[in-house]
Scaffold this motif. Sequence first.
Motif, PDB file in Angstrom:
ATOM      1  N   VAL A 264       0.820  -1.215   0.000  1.00 18.19           N
ATOM      2  CA  VAL A 264       0.000   0.000   0.000  1.00 18.19           C
ATOM      3  C   VAL A 264       0.855   1.267   0.000  1.00 18.19           C
ATOM      4  O   VAL A 264       0.349   2.371   0.191  1.00 18.19           O
ATOM      5  N   GLY A 265       2.155   1.099  -0.159  1.00 21.06           N
ATOM      6  CA  GLY A 265       3.037   2.260  -0.292  1.00 21.06           C
ATOM      7  C   GLY A 265       3.413   2.921   1.024  1.00 21.06           C
ATOM      8  O   GLY A 265       3.918   4.039   1.048  1.00 21.06           O
ATOM      9  N   MET A 266       3.172   2.217   2.133  1.00 21.36           N
ATOM     10  CA  MET A 266       3.513   2.790   3.434  1.00 21.36           C
ATOM     11  C   MET A 266       4.980   2.616   3.790  1.00 21.36           C
ATOM     12  O   MET A 266       5.502   3.294   4.661  1.00 21.36           O
ATOM     13  N   ALA A 267       5.614   1.607   3.178  1.00 19.63           N
ATOM     14  CA  ALA A 267       6.997   1.305   3.540  1.00 19.63           C
ATOM     15  C   ALA A 267       7.684   0.582   2.389  1.00 19.63           C
ATOM     16  O   ALA A 267       7.016   0.039   1.500  1.00 19.63           O
ATOM     17  N   ASP A 268       9.015   0.587   2.409  1.00 21.54           N
ATOM     18  CA  ASP A 268       9.782  -0.144   1.392  1.00 21.54           C
ATOM     19  C   ASP A 268       9.994  -1.601   1.788  1.00 21.54           C
ATOM     20  O   ASP A 268      10.144  -2.478   0.948  1.00 21.54           O
ATOM     21  N   GLY A 269      10.059  -1.805   3.094  1.00 19.68           N
ATOM     22  CA  GLY A 269      10.271  -3.168   3.598  1.00 19.68           C
ATOM     23  C   GLY A 269       9.594  -3.298   4.947  1.00 19.68           C
ATOM     24  O   GLY A 269       9.046  -2.324   5.478  1.00 19.68           O
ATOM     25  N   ILE A 270       9.618  -4.504   5.483  1.00 18.12           N
ATOM     26  CA  ILE A 270       9.016  -4.701   6.806  1.00 18.12           C
ATOM     27  C   ILE A 270       9.960  -5.489   7.708  1.00 18.12           C
ATOM     28  O   ILE A 270      10.876  -6.167   7.243  1.00 18.12           O
ATOM     29  N   PHE A 271       9.684  -5.372   8.995  1.00 17.65           N
ATOM     30  CA  PHE A 271      10.389  -6.177   9.996  1.00 17.65           C
ATOM     31  C   PHE A 271       9.296  -6.792  10.842  1.00 17.65           C
ATOM     32  O   PHE A 271       8.575  -6.091  11.545  1.00 17.65           O
ATOM     33  N   ASP A 272       9.139  -8.116  10.743  1.00 18.55           N
ATOM     34  CA  ASP A 272       7.969  -8.728  11.372  1.00 18.55           C
ATOM     35  C   ASP A 272       8.249 -10.167  11.795  1.00 18.55           C
ATOM     36  O   ASP A 272       9.282 -10.737  11.439  1.00 18.55           O
ATOM     37  N   ILE A 273       7.270 -10.736  12.508  1.00 19.89           N
ATOM     38  CA  ILE A 273       7.362 -12.127  12.933  1.00 19.89           C
ATOM     39  C   ILE A 273       7.188 -13.051  11.741  1.00 19.89           C
ATOM     40  O   ILE A 273       6.283 -12.871  10.930  1.00 19.89           O
ATOM     41  N   VAL A 274       8.054 -14.039  11.660  1.00 17.56           N
ATOM     42  CA  VAL A 274       7.953 -15.052  10.611  1.00 17.56           C
ATOM     43  C   VAL A 274       8.017 -16.409  11.295  1.00 17.56           C
ATOM     44  O   VAL A 274       8.814 -16.603  12.211  1.00 17.56           O
ATOM     45  N   SER A 275       7.153 -17.343  10.897  1.00 18.70           N
ATOM     46  CA  SER A 275       7.405 -18.715  11.347  1.00 18.70           C
ATOM     47  C   SER A 275       7.630 -19.589  10.126  1.00 18.70           C
ATOM     48  O   SER A 275       8.739 -20.052   9.890  1.00 18.70           O
ATOM     49  N   SER A 276       6.605 -19.798   9.298  1.00 25.35           N
ATOM     50  CA  SER A 276       6.845 -20.614   8.104  1.00 25.35           C
ATOM     51  C   SER A 276       7.254 -19.747   6.913  1.00 25.35           C
ATOM     52  O   SER A 276       7.882 -20.215   5.978  1.00 25.35           O
ATOM     53  N   GLY A 277       6.876 -18.509   6.927  1.00 25.61           N
ATOM     54  CA  GLY A 277       7.171 -17.629   5.792  1.00 25.61           C
ATOM     55  C   GLY A 277       6.000 -17.527   4.825  1.00 25.61           C
ATOM     56  O   GLY A 277       6.048 -16.765   3.872  1.00 25.61           O
TER      57      GLY A 277
END
Length: 283
Positions: A147-160
């Motif tokens: 949605v154009g809010m960010a270039d990348g994210i930093f978040d929780i991942v388990s399986s991907g």
Amino acid sequence: MIRIAIQAKGRLNEESVALLAEAGIRIEDSKRKLLALAADFPLEVLYLRDDDIPQAVAMGVADLGIVGLNEVEEKGEAVDVVHRLGFGKCRLSLAVPKAENYDSPAWFDGKRVATSYPKILRAFFEKSGIRAEIHEIAGSVEIAPSVGMADGIFDIVSSGGTLVTNGLKEVEKVFFSEAVLVANRALSEEKRQILSQLLFRFEAVERSRGMKYMLMNLPQDKVAEAVEILPGMKSPTVLPLAQEGWCSVHVVVNERDLWNKIEQLKAIGAEDILVLALEKMIW
Ligand code: ATP
Ligand code: MG
């Protein structure tokens, strides 16, 4: 009496309740109450949002808490991590749109990154000498790039799976998490004793996870070979059978190795093999 905070609902709730139950601590119906008393252990359970657990424990509103290490790290509250619980495993990762040509963390220089974990991310960027703009958002982080809010994210991942669904790829694994037991730093002597009782039970539960109890009949002269195959708890229990020259061997084995061990034991003449569930292992 000791008070433990657990997640009221969400990914850690069920396994937290199950761990207590396996440790012989049954809690009254949890769903409608904020606070519930255990039936047969001096413990009460306080149901909270996971975000609030580190602070509740630091303040002494709860003596103990079961929460993700990610929340403990992010909140930075003064609590002791007393035990890793082995469930709720996940990691905090940086992810970028699939089509990006990503080669190193330097990609993030001058970029905007959306996350619910600004503190952990800031520490990573500082350590890596990266100047990026961190946007803190409470939820739905994974849609921020589209949605154009960010270039990348930093978040929780388990399986991907969630990343893939949102057209993202994981590029840096920054922090590894699992559920942990945290404690207030100023527990009374009475509470410390209850905590050590609780830890003793948790450890017994963990040890018996994935373990099976196996019995088999074996020619007496094959016991030495069986011992080689089966490094049991200390040494396997060997009992004589009524039939001359035969014995019964009992051993605890990890479910992972079960079929492999069974094949090896059959090859040296083991018969009538029984595999039973193992309830608890106490040393
Ligand atoms: P609350 O309503 O209590 O604030 P929440 O929505 O913040 O809940 P959950 O999604 O229930 O949190 O996740 C709780 C914890 O479970 C996470 O902080 C993390 O430690 C762990 N966890 C393990 N695997 C995952 C996953 N795939 N996604 C999210 N959290 C995970
Ligand atoms: Mg939360």
